[in-house]
Scaffold this motif. Structure first.
Motif, PDB file in Angstrom:
ATOM      1  N   PHE A  14       3.316   0.374  -7.265  1.00  0.00           N
ATOM      2  CA  PHE A  14       3.434   1.520  -7.750  1.00  0.00           C
ATOM      3  C   PHE A  14       2.607   1.967  -9.050  1.00  0.00           C
ATOM      4  O   PHE A  14       1.685   2.863  -9.010  1.00  0.00           O
ATOM      5  N   GLU A  15       2.607   0.975  -9.849  1.00  0.00           N
ATOM      6  CA  GLU A  15       1.686   1.134 -11.024  1.00  0.00           C
ATOM      7  C   GLU A  15       0.457   0.912 -10.768  1.00  0.00           C
ATOM      8  O   GLU A  15      -0.625   1.800 -11.385  1.00  0.00           O
TER       9      GLU A  15
ATOM     10  N   ASN B 262      -0.721   4.239  -9.591  1.00  0.00           N
ATOM     11  CA  ASN B 262      -0.830   5.099 -10.645  1.00  0.00           C
ATOM     12  C   ASN B 262      -1.792   5.060 -11.522  1.00  0.00           C
ATOM     13  O   ASN B 262      -2.551   6.004 -12.091  1.00  0.00           O
ATOM     14  N   GLU B 263      -2.271   3.666 -11.983  1.00  0.00           N
ATOM     15  CA  GLU B 263      -3.316   3.738 -12.981  1.00  0.00           C
ATOM     16  C   GLU B 263      -4.717   3.952 -12.067  1.00  0.00           C
ATOM     17  O   GLU B 263      -5.663   4.581 -13.031  1.00  0.00           O
ATOM     18  N   ALA B 264      -4.688   3.460 -10.878  1.00  0.00           N
ATOM     19  CA  ALA B 264      -5.908   3.828 -10.113  1.00  0.00           C
ATOM     20  C   ALA B 264      -6.054   5.477 -10.130  1.00  0.00           C
ATOM     21  O   ALA B 264      -7.484   6.084 -10.432  1.00  0.00           O
ATOM     22  N   ALA B 265      -5.245   6.190 -10.113  1.00  0.00           N
ATOM     23  CA  ALA B 265      -5.367   7.680 -10.002  1.00  0.00           C
ATOM     24  C   ALA B 265      -5.700   8.151 -11.385  1.00  0.00           C
ATOM     25  O   ALA B 265      -6.571   8.788 -11.356  1.00  0.00           O
ATOM     26  N   LYS B 266      -4.840   7.526 -12.204  1.00  0.00           N
ATOM     27  CA  LYS B 266      -5.292   8.031 -13.738  1.00  0.00           C
ATOM     28  C   LYS B 266      -6.774   7.745 -14.153  1.00  0.00           C
ATOM     29  O   LYS B 266      -7.441   8.797 -14.547  1.00  0.00           O
ATOM     30  N   CYS B 267      -7.231   6.830 -13.504  1.00  0.00           N
ATOM     31  CA  CYS B 267      -8.582   6.459 -13.982  1.00  0.00           C
ATOM     32  C   CYS B 267      -9.586   7.319 -13.275  1.00  0.00           C
ATOM     33  O   CYS B 267     -10.503   7.757 -13.830  1.00  0.00           O
ATOM     34  N   LEU B 268      -9.278   7.552 -11.853  1.00  0.00           N
ATOM     35  CA  LEU B 268     -10.070   8.592 -11.236  1.00  0.00           C
ATOM     36  C   LEU B 268     -10.332   9.885 -11.833  1.00  0.00           C
ATOM     37  O   LEU B 268     -11.275  10.442 -11.941  1.00  0.00           O
TER      38      LEU B 268
ATOM     39  N   PHE C  54       0.824  -1.190   0.188  1.00  0.00           N
ATOM     40  CA  PHE C  54      -0.062  -0.034  -0.034  1.00  0.00           C
ATOM     41  C   PHE C  54       0.769   1.278   0.005  1.00  0.00           C
ATOM     42  O   PHE C  54       0.475   2.058  -0.650  1.00  0.00           O
ATOM     43  N   SER C  55       1.747   1.208   0.745  1.00  0.00           N
ATOM     44  CA  SER C  55       2.524   2.640   0.705  1.00  0.00           C
ATOM     45  C   SER C  55       3.350   2.749  -0.684  1.00  0.00           C
ATOM     46  O   SER C  55       3.627   3.865  -0.885  1.00  0.00           O
ATOM     47  N   LEU C  56       3.601   1.429  -1.438  1.00  0.00           N
ATOM     48  CA  LEU C  56       4.031   2.051  -2.773  1.00  0.00           C
ATOM     49  C   LEU C  56       2.762   2.333  -3.787  1.00  0.00           C
ATOM     50  O   LEU C  56       3.317   3.159  -4.420  1.00  0.00           O
ATOM     51  N   ALA C  57       1.682   1.728  -3.354  1.00  0.00           N
ATOM     52  CA  ALA C  57       0.611   2.052  -4.276  1.00  0.00           C
ATOM     53  C   ALA C  57       0.224   3.698  -4.011  1.00  0.00           C
ATOM     54  O   ALA C  57      -0.142   4.424  -4.849  1.00  0.00           O
ATOM     55  N   ILE C  58       0.475   4.063  -2.896  1.00  0.00           N
ATOM     56  CA  ILE C  58       0.358   5.499  -2.494  1.00  0.00           C
ATOM     57  C   ILE C  58       1.257   6.270  -2.986  1.00  0.00           C
ATOM     58  O   ILE C  58       0.804   7.178  -3.651  1.00  0.00           O
TER      59      ILE C  58
END
Lengths: 335, 335
Positions: free
Chosen positions: B296-297, B300-306, B77-81
């Motif tokens: 991380f990706e 990244n993808e989730a945020a782009k999506c949002l 999760f820290s990487l995802a963040i």
DNA sequence: TTTAATTACGTAAACGTTTTCGGATAAAAT
DNA sequence: ATTTTATCCGAAAACGTTTACGTAATTAAA
């Protein structure tokens, strides 16, 4: 339809003024228990929640605090954040988290973006790459702010730190008791009080035990892990230290890898200890002796401190809170 | 004095209306280049920053997004963040982070506190303790939301996941190629698609290679680390597995400890691999074979999506994005 | 009985923006 | 010369709260 439930709507349905509704919701003494109950129950029924923007605009309170740290992936900081959240939740505040990645410019940019009333207060652990004392001297006048772990000493501000000097002294003594004489120091956070305190504790312990401090046994941290790896190998080859005192967690991986590559046995050939909050320290090969900071408690205390400021209480308390770290002896120091 | 720099002040000093100032600051086509420059330069000179509360109240935009995760201390999760923050910064948005600690009630409470316009959108990785499908079915209608990693499959919402089934199948085959026949499965996230996919991938790989699936080799995760430790020891004693497939990181420590206590050598007596984003996996004794998700990706993808949703673009894109995990073979599987 | 104090509520302004609408001027088209 | 169009700007409302102030009704004090 159901979306637009605000104070006005509540007021209309109850045939009272919006002022009364607002006061009732805020549990004002001006409102009778009877109407308070009427308001509260309708609010609950309609699933009313106050609009934070409007509330903030009018009252200048955001019910949010910001936490600025170098990196949430770091075990120390993630624990500290947990400690902060516990308190924030208790006070009904939201937590905004920023990672600076040790970039002083980003740190300033983040901080500045909070100065227009986006948050009620800030908890910060400053970046290690630059000593930005002037900036923070101004900042602490503009916004309620508490430093934790990585602080600016000279500032008149609330600061939560640990006993870096004492625990480093003690850790160095631990090496000495294990028979080490050539204790290398892996030096991190050199631009911050925490870093220099750790270094001084190490040096003073050497002197106190009649061991000469040798400049060549000190290795400065590089952000490039490969460089650290190479430097540690060079250190080993040139100066044959019998102990490694790592002042930051980031040195652990390259140090262990260097030992593996050079076929140095831990703790036989070289003993190692490190500042660290890694939960897997006990699983390393061999398990790692650590100086573990009370990260959760630091976050906890820092947050408590901030809410004291926000509630204008205990402003005359001591602005310096120092917590104790603990030395956890494991196999890597072997005694 | 210098504190009260707002649009009105700018307007006064420039002898123009506040409407013009506002439009100039927002780069409206209605304003001439000349006055835009006048406004911008004065704004810079006076260090003006718009009041976010006022702006939000009027425009219904907060320039903040919320991230809801079980735990920031978790490496994944820290990487995802980090991946999320990168994108958020690009769009000039702030990031509000919440930890649910796997508590479904807290998750709902946090999420609800965001529904009154505190954030523009939400990125969430749901708690594993309860399958709250009804709640989320309502929620996705009320607020822009993207699920990542831990998702609800049946919902019509954007979801970023990884190839849990395929990679688990592959990892199980890796065990089989190493000669394992009694492969135990340490089962986590059982209530979520990610968990069941991992389990099914494991099971199907066994069957595909003519190995009987044995229920008694499956161990469910307990939140109590001591219990997991005890259960793993019991598993070892009773059923002598020659491999341990850990579907979540949290099993690693108790598994290694159990082996140490029972004097089982890894990978000699038992081979181990685990889903994990631990950076110290390579330092464990022995180094741990991992299935590593592109954390991380994913963020990244989730945020782009949002942001696609927020900007009403690409709404007709595929709502399911699946990224590939990677199997990193190390000493703990020994081949 | 009159006055003062208390209780409970309402009116309206304010917070700092954004945005709709309209108006003025000047240039272009007729 | 008149109309249209484009360009630039301002007045004012609106967002949903909080709060200073006023006031009517009730109770307590005189």
């Amino acid at each position: 339809m159901a979306g637009e439930v605000n104070i006005k709507r509540l007021a209309q349905e109850l045939n009272i003024s919006i002022a009364t509704v607002s006061k009732a919701l805020n549990d004002s003494y001006e409102i009778s228990l009877k109407t308070k109950n009427r308001v509260l129950s309708l609010a609950k029924e309609l699933n009313y929640t106050p609009n934070p923007a409007a509330s903030n605009l009018r009252s200048n309170k955001t019910k949010t605090i910001a936490v600025i740290v170098p990196d949430v992936a770091n075990n120390f900081f993630s624990l500290a954040i947990k400690g902060i959240e516990e308190i924030a939740r208790k006070y009904g505040h939201h937590v905004l988290i920023y990672q600076t990645h040790e970039d002083a410019e980003m740190e300033k940019s983040f901080t500045n973006s909070l100065l227009n009333g986006r948050v009620d207060g800030i908890l910060t652990s400053v970046s290690s790459n630059e000593y930005n004392s002037d900036y923070y001297r101004d900042l602490v006048k503009k916004v309620p702010l508490v430093f934790f772990d990585r602080v600016y000493e000279s500032l008149d501000a609330f600061k939560i730190t640990t006993d870096d000097y004492q625990i480093s002294f003690k850790a160095t003594e631990h090496f000495i008791e294990c028979g080490c004489q050539n204790i290398a120091f892996l030096y991190g956070l050199g631009k911050l009080p925490a870093g220099t305190a750790r270094f001084t504790g190490y040096k003073d312990a050497l002197i106190a035990h009649g061991i000469n401090f040798r400049e060549e046994l000190v290795l400065d941290y590089s952000e490039d892990e490969e460089v650290n790896f190479a430097n540690i190998k060079t250190l080993f080859k040139k100066h044959k230290p019998d102990a490694l005192f790592s002042s930051i967690e980031e040195f652990i991986i390259p140090a262990y890898m260097a030992c593996a590559e050079l076929k140095f046995s831990i703790p036989g050939d070289v003993k190692i200890l490190s500042f660290s909050n890694m939960s897997s320290a006990k699983l390393l090969n061999p398990s790692l002796t650590t100086i573990t900071q009370p990260a959760f408690e630091i976050g906890n205390e820092a947050a408590k401190c901030l809410f004291k400021i926000l509630n204008k209480k205990g402003m005359d308390d001591d602005k310096d809170i120092v917590l104790k770290s603990v030395l956890i002896k494991r196999a890597s120091t072997g005694c």
